[in-house]
Enzyme design. Structure first.
Site, PDB file in Angstrom:
ATOM      1  N   ASP A 107      -5.342 153.960  61.328  1.00 54.83           N
ATOM      2  CA  ASP A 107      -4.685 152.697  60.974  1.00 54.83           C
ATOM      3  C   ASP A 107      -3.451 152.851  60.095  1.00 54.83           C
ATOM      4  OD1 ASP A 107      -6.621 151.471  62.447  1.00 54.83           O
ATOM      5  OD2 ASP A 107      -7.788 150.749  60.727  1.00 54.83           O
ATOM      6  N   CYS A 153     -12.839 163.973  69.087  1.00 46.92           N
ATOM      7  CA  CYS A 153     -12.577 163.224  70.323  1.00 46.92           C
ATOM      8  C   CYS A 153     -13.844 162.497  70.799  1.00 46.92           C
ATOM      9  CB  CYS A 153     -12.063 164.180  71.409  1.00 46.92           C
ATOM     10  SG  CYS A 153     -11.724 163.305  72.941  1.00 46.92           S
ATOM     11  N   PRO A 193      -2.172 164.834  66.825  1.00 50.35           N
ATOM     12  CA  PRO A 193      -2.250 165.218  68.234  1.00 50.35           C
ATOM     13  C   PRO A 193      -2.634 163.992  69.045  1.00 50.35           C
ATOM     14  CG  PRO A 193      -4.196 165.998  67.030  1.00 50.35           C
ATOM     15  CD  PRO A 193      -3.306 165.323  66.031  1.00 50.35           C
ATOM     16  N   GLN A 229      -3.632 172.405  68.879  1.00 57.46           N
ATOM     17  CA  GLN A 229      -5.016 171.934  68.762  1.00 57.46           C
ATOM     18  C   GLN A 229      -5.837 172.365  69.968  1.00 57.46           C
ATOM     19  OE1 GLN A 229      -6.555 167.906  69.343  1.00 57.46           O
ATOM     20  NE2 GLN A 229      -7.246 167.918  67.223  1.00 57.46           N
ATOM     21  N   SER A 283      -0.762 158.114  63.959  1.00 53.33           N
ATOM     22  CA  SER A 283      -1.189 158.293  65.350  1.00 53.33           C
ATOM     23  C   SER A 283      -0.660 157.186  66.251  1.00 53.33           C
ATOM     24  CB  SER A 283      -2.717 158.339  65.425  1.00 53.33           C
ATOM     25  OG  SER A 283      -3.213 159.340  64.592  1.00 53.33           O
ATOM     26  N   ARG A 284      -1.487 156.135  66.509  1.00 53.21           N
ATOM     27  CA  ARG A 284      -1.047 155.107  67.459  1.00 53.21           C
ATOM     28  C   ARG A 284       0.215 154.388  66.992  1.00 53.21           C
ATOM     29  NH1 ARG A 284      -6.362 151.828  68.005  1.00 53.21           N
ATOM     30  NH2 ARG A 284      -6.424 152.596  65.843  1.00 53.21           N
TER      31      ARG A 284
HETATM   32  C1  LIG Z   1      -3.896 158.095  73.480  1.00 49.71           C
HETATM   33  C2  LIG Z   1      -4.600 158.854  72.403  1.00 49.71           C
HETATM   34  C3  LIG Z   1      -4.750 160.225  72.529  1.00 49.71           C
HETATM   35  C4  LIG Z   1      -5.387 160.970  71.522  1.00 49.71           C
HETATM   36  N1  LIG Z   1      -5.482 162.324  71.653  1.00 49.71           N
HETATM   37  C5  LIG Z   1      -6.006 163.066  70.634  1.00 49.71           C
HETATM   38  C6  LIG Z   1      -6.036 164.496  70.711  1.00 49.71           C
HETATM   39  O1  LIG Z   1      -5.597 165.127  71.677  1.00 49.71           O
HETATM   40  N2  LIG Z   1      -6.573 165.149  69.660  1.00 49.71           N
HETATM   41  C7  LIG Z   1      -7.070 164.509  68.539  1.00 49.71           C
HETATM   42  O2  LIG Z   1      -7.535 165.153  67.602  1.00 49.71           O
HETATM   43  N3  LIG Z   1      -7.037 163.168  68.457  1.00 49.71           N
HETATM   44  C8  LIG Z   1      -6.515 162.443  69.466  1.00 49.71           C
HETATM   45  N4  LIG Z   1      -6.455 161.075  69.351  1.00 49.71           N
HETATM   46  C9  LIG Z   1      -6.880 160.445  68.099  1.00 49.71           C
HETATM   47  C10 LIG Z   1      -5.701 160.261  67.127  1.00 49.71           C
HETATM   48  O3  LIG Z   1      -5.103 161.494  66.793  1.00 49.71           O
HETATM   49  C11 LIG Z   1      -6.131 159.541  65.824  1.00 49.71           C
HETATM   50  O4  LIG Z   1      -7.132 160.297  65.218  1.00 49.71           O
HETATM   51  C12 LIG Z   1      -6.641 158.121  66.090  1.00 49.71           C
HETATM   52  O5  LIG Z   1      -5.815 157.444  66.999  1.00 49.71           O
HETATM   53  C13 LIG Z   1      -6.768 157.328  64.801  1.00 49.71           C
HETATM   54  O6  LIG Z   1      -5.551 157.023  64.196  1.00 49.71           O
HETATM   55  P1  LIG Z   1      -4.832 155.557  64.377  1.00 49.71           P
HETATM   56  O7  LIG Z   1      -5.851 154.513  64.042  1.00 49.71           O
HETATM   57  O8  LIG Z   1      -3.690 155.603  63.416  1.00 49.71           O
HETATM   58  O9  LIG Z   1      -4.404 155.511  65.792  1.00 49.71           O
HETATM   59  C14 LIG Z   1      -5.889 160.311  70.371  1.00 49.71           C
HETATM   60  C15 LIG Z   1      -5.747 158.927  70.268  1.00 49.71           C
HETATM   61  C16 LIG Z   1      -5.121 158.190  71.249  1.00 49.71           C
HETATM   62  C17 LIG Z   1      -4.966 156.709  71.087  1.00 49.71           C
END
Ligand SMILES: Cc1cc2nc3c(=O)[nH]c(=O)nc-3n(C[C@H](O)[C@H](O)[C@H](O)COP(=O)(O)O)c2cc1C
Length: 350
Positions: free
Chosen positions: A217, A115, A31, A85, A239-240
């Site tokens: 990551d 969050c 999400p 979610q 995610s990102r």
């Molecule tokens: C722009 C943005 C919006 C996010 N929105 C949510 C969200 O709505 N719900 C959630 O559980 N995590 C949210 N996250 C967290 C991501 O789902 C994820 O847990 C986090 O970015 C770590 O993964 P990564 O290092 O691969 O990016 C968000 C992250 C970013 C950068």
């Protein structure tokens, strides 16, 4: 290039079982607030037909008072498997919202307990639940009672380095009835900085019986495979790495199923995808979609000569026509190799 060991391939060859719900993929699209709307999820789905998607987080208090479905909770009947979610700290509001989520077509209901944003934590939601485990338990129990789809939790490893509480917390969530837990390997204090501590995800996996999904990551197929090896997790959540790159979940899924790399999209193919994204946002959200599209468009424009200049233009688009024309010109230039007025800049590849 990643290598898929026979042990890993065998371990992940069966469907992911979330309670009584089965998903034929071990890769999930996370999400992302402001990103994973219906339009974005459709793009991810093109390349990852079997993977689980998540809506943006939805405020249960908002739902309680407004009592109508916000656009971010809208689900396409054809886009399953899908999880909605929710976030909040009130078990009764969350239970009520979960019923609405199931009516909308959610296959699972996920509770956001990770969050880090102040606006959310100061009201007791998101990662602040890590500091109120009894409330978090009550939430899971109430929501489980309210709906007959599996209830899952997404959280972090703790509040700060001095307060890494995930082992106790995750066990409590399982005991309260959660059917899957996703662990982002960062603390709340870290925000999105530093690296994700996958070693904590391994520890969680060792003590739980429900599926554990590793998050943090995962920016490439290689990282996904390494994470699955190191954590022993039941799946990974991207995610990102998917920002401006809705191909990632499909690439990881394909690799885990076949041991082969999917061909990576060329810059032209990425811009064609950006074009579809922009057009669909316009059709779905109108003017608001154009405003929201700017960030997406700049994420797509990376990794080729002229990308920095293109980002500058796309960040300012006012109309769909202007955006499409800008992208089309960039595609034409890439296709014909006409860079006469463009010099290479380091920013193109950042
Ligand atoms: C722009 C943005 C919006 C996010 N929105 C949510 C969200 O709505 N719900 C959630 O559980 N995590 C949210 N996250 C967290 C991501 O789902 C994820 O847990 C986090 O970015 C770590 O993964 P990564 O290092 O691969 O990016 C968000 C992250 C970013 C950068």
């Amino acid at each position: 290039m990643a290598f898929l060991s026979p042990t890993l391939q065998t371990r992940l060859s069966t469907p992911l079982k979330i309670g009584n719900f089965e998903v034929n993929s071990r890769v999930l699209q996370s999400p992302l607030s402001g990103v994973t709307d219906l339009v974005f999820r459709r793009l991810v789905r093109r390349y990852a037909p079997d993977s689980m998607m998540y809506t943006e987080m939805v405020n249960a208090t908002g739902l309680h008072y407004v009592k109508e479905l916000p656009k971010i909770m809208e689900v396409d009947p054809n886009e399953r498997p899908i999880s909605i979610q929710l976030f909040d700290c009130r078990p009764d509001f969350l239970a009520e919202a979960a019923v609405m989520a199931v009516e909308e077509g959610a296959d699972t209901v996920d509770i956001n307990m990770g969050c880090p944003v102040n606006k959310i934590t100061k009201n007791g939601g998101g990662s602040s639940l890590l500091r109120q485990p009894e409330v978090a338990e009550a939430i899971v129990r109430e929501v489980v009672k309210a709906v007959d789809v599996p209830v899952t939790v997404k959280t972090r490893i703790g509040w700060s380095d001095k307060e890494i509480t995930i082992l106790d917390f995750a066990k409590r969530m399982e005991d309260a009835g959660a059917k899957m837990i996703t662990v982002h390997g960062r603390t709340r204090a870290q925000g999105y900085n530093g690296s994700a501590k996958w070693e904590w995800i391994r520890k969680v996996k060792e003590i739980l019986s429900i599926p554990v999904i590793a998050n943090g990551d995962i920016f490439s197929v290689e990282a996904a495979v390494r994470c699955l090896e190191e954590t022993g997790a039941d799946g990974v959540m991207c995610s990102r790495g998917t920002l401006g790159y809705p191909f990632l979940v499909g690439e990881v899924d394909y690799f885990l199923k076949t041991g082969k790399d999917k061909e990576t999209p060329t810059p032209i193919q990425r811009l064609e995808c950006a074009r579809d994204h922009l057009q669909a946002l316009w059709e779905y959200k109108g003017e608001r979609g154009i405003r929201q599209s700017r960030k997406h468009m700049t994420w797509y424009a990376k990794g080729f000569v002229g990308a920095a200049e293109l980002r500058g233009k796309l960040a300012l688009i006012e109309t769909v026509e202007q955006g499409l024309e800008t992208i089309d010109r960039a595609i034409l230039r890439l296709a014909t190799g006409d860079y006469a007025n463009t010099s290479w800049q380091e920013e193109d590849f950042r």
